[in-house]
Design a protein around this motif. Structure first.
Motif, short mmCIF file in Angstrom:
data_model
loop_
_atom_site.label_atom_id
_atom_site.label_comp_id
_atom_site.label_asym_id
_atom_site.label_seq_id
_atom_site.Cartn_x
_atom_site.Cartn_y
_atom_site.Cartn_z
N GLU A 3 4.00 -3.40 -2.29
CA GLU A 3 3.46 -4.61 -1.68
C GLU A 3 1.96 -4.73 -1.93
O GLU A 3 1.45 -5.82 -2.24
N LEU A 4 1.26 -3.61 -1.83
CA LEU A 4 -0.19 -3.64 -2.09
C LEU A 4 -0.49 -3.90 -3.56
O LEU A 4 -1.43 -4.62 -3.88
N THR A 5 0.32 -3.36 -4.44
CA THR A 5 0.16 -3.60 -5.88
C THR A 5 0.30 -5.09 -6.17
O THR A 5 -0.50 -5.66 -6.91
N CYS A 6 1.29 -5.72 -5.56
CA CYS A 6 1.50 -7.15 -5.74
C CYS A 6 0.35 -7.95 -5.11
O CYS A 6 -0.21 -8.85 -5.76
N ALA A 7 0.01 -7.65 -3.88
CA ALA A 7 -1.01 -8.41 -3.16
C ALA A 7 -2.37 -8.34 -3.84
O ALA A 7 -3.10 -9.32 -3.90
N HIS A 55 -3.15 -12.29 0.55
CA HIS A 55 -2.08 -12.58 1.51
C HIS A 55 -1.04 -13.53 0.90
O HIS A 55 0.16 -13.33 1.08
N GLN A 56 -1.50 -14.53 0.16
CA GLN A 56 -0.57 -15.47 -0.49
C GLN A 56 0.33 -14.75 -1.49
O GLN A 56 1.53 -15.02 -1.56
N ARG A 57 -0.26 -13.86 -2.29
CA ARG A 57 0.54 -13.10 -3.26
C ARG A 57 1.58 -12.24 -2.54
O ARG A 57 2.72 -12.13 -2.98
N LEU A 58 1.17 -11.64 -1.45
CA LEU A 58 2.08 -10.81 -0.67
C LEU A 58 3.24 -11.66 -0.12
O LEU A 58 4.40 -11.27 -0.21
#
Length: 114
Positions: A35-39, A100-103
């Protein structure tokens, strides 16, 4: 957990990636590496390295559930540290908005038991 002082907290959060990780975790309560990698739109080794530093400093704690490792604020943080993170988060929603949007747009986010 290390003893927190104002200078140790500031050093821990001095890197923008670590600051974003800490504030995203504070906002979401718990996040995994994927999730952090994506965000943050960063590679997994970089995120893992920063998570290790945040864990070693005592700011984050982790728990394992199957293949996933979830990170949260350490439950034994001094109250002033938690309050400082909340103040930083409340004052900087726009700084984290893209992350936050990416997450929120992430597909196949892992399920949590809690």
């Amino acid at each position: 957990m290390s003893l927190f002082t104002p200078d140790s907290l500031c050093k821990t959060l001095a890197d923008p990636t670590r600051a974003r990780i800490a504030l995203l975790v504070a906002r979401e309560k718990e996040l995994c590496v994927c999730e952090l990698t994506c965000a943050l739109d960063e590679i997994q080794p970089k995120i893992s390295r920063h998570l290790a530093l945040l864990r070693e400093s005592g700011l984050l704690a982790d728990r394992r559930k199957g293949q996933w490792v979830y990170y949260r604020l350490h439950p034994e943080l001094p109250a002033w540290v938690t309050k400082t993170l909340k103040t930083l988060l409340d004052a900087n929603h726009e700084w984290l908005e893209e992350n936050h949007q990416r997450l929120c747009a992430m597909e196949d986010r892992p399920n949590r038991c809690c």
